[in-house]
Design an enzyme around this catalytic site. Sequence first.
Site, PDB file in Angstrom:
ATOM      1  N   GLY A 186      -1.617  15.119  -4.696  1.00 55.02           N
ATOM      2  CA  GLY A 186      -1.287  16.545  -4.647  1.00 55.02           C
ATOM      3  C   GLY A 186      -0.582  17.009  -5.913  1.00 55.02           C
ATOM      4  O   GLY A 186       0.485  16.494  -6.252  1.00 55.02           O
ATOM      5  N   GLU A 439       0.592  10.779   4.419  1.00 62.08           N
ATOM      6  CA  GLU A 439       1.817   9.997   4.687  1.00 62.08           C
ATOM      7  C   GLU A 439       1.558   8.936   5.760  1.00 62.08           C
ATOM      8  O   GLU A 439       2.417   8.664   6.593  1.00 62.08           O
ATOM      9  CB  GLU A 439       2.957  10.908   5.140  1.00 62.08           C
ATOM     10  CG  GLU A 439       3.558  11.753   4.050  1.00 62.08           C
ATOM     11  CD  GLU A 439       4.469  10.974   3.119  1.00 62.08           C
ATOM     12  OE1 GLU A 439       5.001   9.914   3.503  1.00 62.08           O
ATOM     13  OE2 GLU A 439       4.618  11.423   1.971  1.00 62.08           O
TER      14      GLU A 439
HETATM   15  C1  LIG Z   1      -4.120  17.118   2.129  1.00 63.74           C
HETATM   16  C2  LIG Z   1      -3.906  15.697   1.690  1.00 63.74           C
HETATM   17  C3  LIG Z   1      -2.946  15.432   0.711  1.00 63.74           C
HETATM   18  C4  LIG Z   1      -2.753  14.114   0.261  1.00 63.74           C
HETATM   19  N1  LIG Z   1      -1.841  13.880  -0.738  1.00 63.74           N
HETATM   20  C5  LIG Z   1      -1.715  12.624  -1.242  1.00 63.74           C
HETATM   21  C6  LIG Z   1      -0.843  12.367  -2.366  1.00 63.74           C
HETATM   22  O1  LIG Z   1      -0.156  13.272  -2.868  1.00 63.74           O
HETATM   23  N2  LIG Z   1      -0.790  11.108  -2.861  1.00 63.74           N
HETATM   24  C7  LIG Z   1      -1.517  10.088  -2.323  1.00 63.74           C
HETATM   25  O2  LIG Z   1      -1.407   8.973  -2.812  1.00 63.74           O
HETATM   26  N3  LIG Z   1      -2.346  10.292  -1.265  1.00 63.74           N
HETATM   27  C8  LIG Z   1      -2.465  11.533  -0.720  1.00 63.74           C
HETATM   28  N4  LIG Z   1      -3.314  11.756   0.349  1.00 63.74           N
HETATM   29  C9  LIG Z   1      -4.112  10.655   0.875  1.00 63.74           C
HETATM   30  C10 LIG Z   1      -3.665  10.188   2.232  1.00 63.74           C
HETATM   31  O3  LIG Z   1      -2.411   9.604   2.151  1.00 63.74           O
HETATM   32  C11 LIG Z   1      -4.723   9.243   2.774  1.00 63.74           C
HETATM   33  O4  LIG Z   1      -5.908  10.001   2.974  1.00 63.74           O
HETATM   34  C12 LIG Z   1      -4.275   8.599   4.065  1.00 63.74           C
HETATM   35  O5  LIG Z   1      -3.300   7.636   3.797  1.00 63.74           O
HETATM   36  C13 LIG Z   1      -5.417   7.954   4.824  1.00 63.74           C
HETATM   37  O6  LIG Z   1      -6.073   7.030   4.030  1.00 63.74           O
HETATM   38  P1  LIG Z   1      -7.662   7.048   3.898  1.00 63.74           P
HETATM   39  O7  LIG Z   1      -8.084   8.420   3.544  1.00 63.74           O
HETATM   40  O8  LIG Z   1      -8.026   5.959   2.976  1.00 63.74           O
HETATM   41  O9  LIG Z   1      -8.188   6.721   5.346  1.00 63.74           O
HETATM   42  P2  LIG Z   1      -8.792   5.340   5.864  1.00 63.74           P
HETATM   43  O10 LIG Z   1      -7.730   4.299   5.873  1.00 63.74           O
HETATM   44  O11 LIG Z   1     -10.044   4.999   5.158  1.00 63.74           O
HETATM   45  O12 LIG Z   1      -9.133   5.741   7.344  1.00 63.74           O
HETATM   46  C14 LIG Z   1     -10.433   6.162   7.811  1.00 63.74           C
HETATM   47  C15 LIG Z   1     -10.475   5.994   9.322  1.00 63.74           C
HETATM   48  O13 LIG Z   1     -10.440   4.620   9.639  1.00 63.74           O
HETATM   49  C16 LIG Z   1      -9.434   4.343  10.584  1.00 63.74           C
HETATM   50  N5  LIG Z   1      -8.855   3.026  10.308  1.00 63.74           N
HETATM   51  C17 LIG Z   1      -8.537   2.480   9.097  1.00 63.74           C
HETATM   52  N6  LIG Z   1      -7.995   1.266   9.258  1.00 63.74           N
HETATM   53  C18 LIG Z   1      -7.956   1.020  10.577  1.00 63.74           C
HETATM   54  C19 LIG Z   1      -7.471  -0.057  11.381  1.00 63.74           C
HETATM   55  N7  LIG Z   1      -6.902  -1.125  10.856  1.00 63.74           N
HETATM   56  N8  LIG Z   1      -7.540   0.076  12.722  1.00 63.74           N
HETATM   57  C20 LIG Z   1      -8.081   1.168  13.291  1.00 63.74           C
HETATM   58  N9  LIG Z   1      -8.557   2.216  12.590  1.00 63.74           N
HETATM   59  C21 LIG Z   1      -8.488   2.144  11.257  1.00 63.74           C
HETATM   60  C22 LIG Z   1      -8.410   5.461  10.411  1.00 63.74           C
HETATM   61  O14 LIG Z   1      -7.708   5.696  11.609  1.00 63.74           O
HETATM   62  C23 LIG Z   1      -9.272   6.643  10.019  1.00 63.74           C
HETATM   63  O15 LIG Z   1      -9.690   7.315  11.166  1.00 63.74           O
HETATM   64  C24 LIG Z   1      -3.515  13.058   0.824  1.00 63.74           C
HETATM   65  C25 LIG Z   1      -4.452  13.343   1.833  1.00 63.74           C
HETATM   66  C26 LIG Z   1      -4.642  14.633   2.270  1.00 63.74           C
HETATM   67  C27 LIG Z   1      -5.662  14.906   3.338  1.00 63.74           C
END
Ligand SMILES: Cc1cc2nc3c(=O)[nH]c(=O)nc-3n(C[C@H](O)[C@H](O)[C@H](O)COP(=O)(O)OP(=O)(O)OC[C@H]3O[C@@H](n4cnc5c(N)ncnc54)[C@H](O)[C@@H]3O)c2cc1C
Length: 679
Positions: A186, A439
């Site tokens: 962000g 988060e």
């Molecule tokens: C508006 C917004 C602002 C953000 N800002 C920042 C920022 O400033 N800095 C930053 O670093 N990041 C930022 N993020 C990223 C955010 O922190 C990540 O998207 C979040 O941590 C989820 O990670 P992912 O997208 O890789 O999801 P994934 O981990 O890929 O999850 C995908 C799906 O798989 C499921 N899943 C994954 N692992 C498992 C498991 N072990 N057991 C069961 N289910 C599982 C999850 O529940 C989810 O439904 C932002 C995201 C958004 C949407």
Amino acid sequence: MRLSKLKDLISDLPKGPLDKYRIRARFNWKLLKFNLEGEEGINYQNKIWSFIKDNSLFKENYTSLTLDESRRICTARIRALLDNKIDPITYRGWLNILFQYDASIPVKMSVMHGMVPNTIFTLGTERHLDILYKFSNQEYLGVFALTEISHGTNAKGMRTTATYDVNRKTFCLHTPDFEAAKCWVGGLGKTATHAILFAQLITPDKINHGLHSFIVPIRDLDTHLPLPGVIVGDLGEKIALNGVDNGFVMFNNYHIPRTYLLNRTADVTEDGQYVSSFKDKNKRFGASFGALSIGRFNITWICSSFLSLAVVIALRYCAVRKQFGPSENEEWSVIEYQAQQARLFPHLASAYAVKIFSQKYCEIISNFQMKLVSGEDRNKLHLEGIELHALSSATKPLCSWIARDAIQDCRESCGGHGYLKMSRLGDIRANHDANCTYEGENNVLIQQSSNWLLSQWSCLLNGKAISSPLGTIDFLEDSKHILKQKFNCRTAEETISLENLLFSFKWLLCYYLEKTNKHVQDLREKGYTDFMVRNDSQLFFARTLSLVYGEYVLLKTFIDCIKEPIWRSEEYEVLVKLCSLFGSTTLEKRLVDLYAGGYASVDSNIDDKLRRGIIILCKDLLEDAVALVDVLAPPDYIVNSPLGMGDGNVYKHIQEKIFENKENLERPTWWREILSSKL
Ligand SMILES: Cc1cc2nc3c(=O)[nH]c(=O)nc-3n(C[C@H](O)[C@H](O)[C@H](O)COP(=O)(O)OP(=O)(O)OC[C@H]3O[C@@H](n4cnc5c(N)ncnc54)[C@H](O)[C@@H]3O)c2cc1C
């Protein structure tokens, strides 16, 4: 508190159709607000709201602007707030009320001007004071870069590296491929000059010491162009929060000074030796985890802001909106209907529960951070940090799901008008949505909490003391006795008493610990690996365990707040009812477990008593509901929804909004196409 002082601090509400309910309230809403938020909190809110009201930059409604314009205005508004000393460090959690005006502002502001300086302060040392100063006076604009394209929740899978170069005395940052690009950051897309970057730290002996945080220059301070070796860009339009420029970054053997490592818990010497102030690697994480929990507790406050606003709009609207009635001549406000009360009042109770919880724990985590910096006993802090991490890992998902469901119910409870953009309920829903993901993705984050709870349970089974410096689970010492108890309330009133509700949640937590632990042991005996045991014990076991823990702590915090000697009997009584409704409706969803686990016998009629209690509470709270949302409501120019204004003149405000937009009354420029299509 003298009533004359209250009048100065909290403005009166405009007169109108809602007065019909306001005069029925049995408590003083201003006094309740004062004791709930405190003089300092109300002053913070008044300052923020009047600054927005008086500043022309905040008048323009930018919902129809281009992406670029939305971002420009969001940045300009942040600067205006900071120039007037409205910042996340001074205002702390109170800044979250800005979510009720425009969510992009506090999202971007709290990362750049709260989270980033806070992280440097907490994880850095004296060597970073100069840099910290530059972030504080906005010379540097920082962002928080953890997530990568192919790994978000699994931080261990992140592949950006920071390899120490002994000859140049620098860390060399490198992104092996696009999948390892930092993303979602962000403020990085267009604005940031620096990032707090998390990368795998590798020493010259090729040992990977895991993720560490670094201060990384991204853009040139004069030209704002990316520095050589850095590719940085924007992710484009999102579902909501489009004032925030979420971006990505990649590094091509990009060198930063050794001293840019945030080295409070671990460092690399000039000659490339890795040194840590924690002998045990896990303890280094314990302290850092605790420090990072601030973001998750903050989200519970954000949930409270969104949830409160949605409930204010829906309840004010439903108190005015009339449909049907007992006779031809009498029409009822829809809030009079039992079904409507049961849809909305539990959300009103949750709004108070989440508000009280988030205010308290944001203060606790701030104190924890101060202790971390002042170098208090590391061992003690490690344990406190772990408990804070476990608690925030349960309550961030719980509160964001509570708010998500409440906002949807609020939208539906306003019928068709709730679907109008001008109601704001759609924007509240879309803006809140991200709280379930950032988060820490809710479904994954919540596992951290159950892991901790199960580890404490196994300590208990092995005759060791449990570790709960914050006292959130200290009652588990008594678990054997608790599990032997049976539900024995004779009436609905007894069933919904705070004492009985709290005890039921204690029992549920012990029950889920025993049950989940047994399931885990069974899987282990079958030869499952630790990974598979964790995976196969989520559904109906560990996941519920974490949620029950969160529910218990929310209820306990609400009860503790009511027990404080600040309340007059009138305000105390209405809070007891709200708290009881929060506990009862939350417990009602767990009736199956109370029966299945043997706490309630088949002929105990717990379901009937609890449900009758809920109906009694809803009926009773009708008298106070409008005044209770007045406590939560920001001023009208912030509510900014014709459905939820303080005077309740719903139709007048809807008419104004429709007629305000001249386009609504114009013939479309493409009117000929309508005629030629012969529709
Ligand atoms: C508006 C917004 C602002 C953000 N800002 C920042 C920022 O400033 N800095 C930053 O670093 N990041 C930022 N993020 C990223 C955010 O922190 C990540 O998207 C979040 O941590 C989820 O990670 P992912 O997208 O890789 O999801 P994934 O981990 O890929 O999850 C995908 C799906 O798989 C499921 N899943 C994954 N692992 C498992 C498991 N072990 N057991 C069961 N289910 C599982 C999850 O529940 C989810 O439904 C932002 C995201 C958004 C949407």
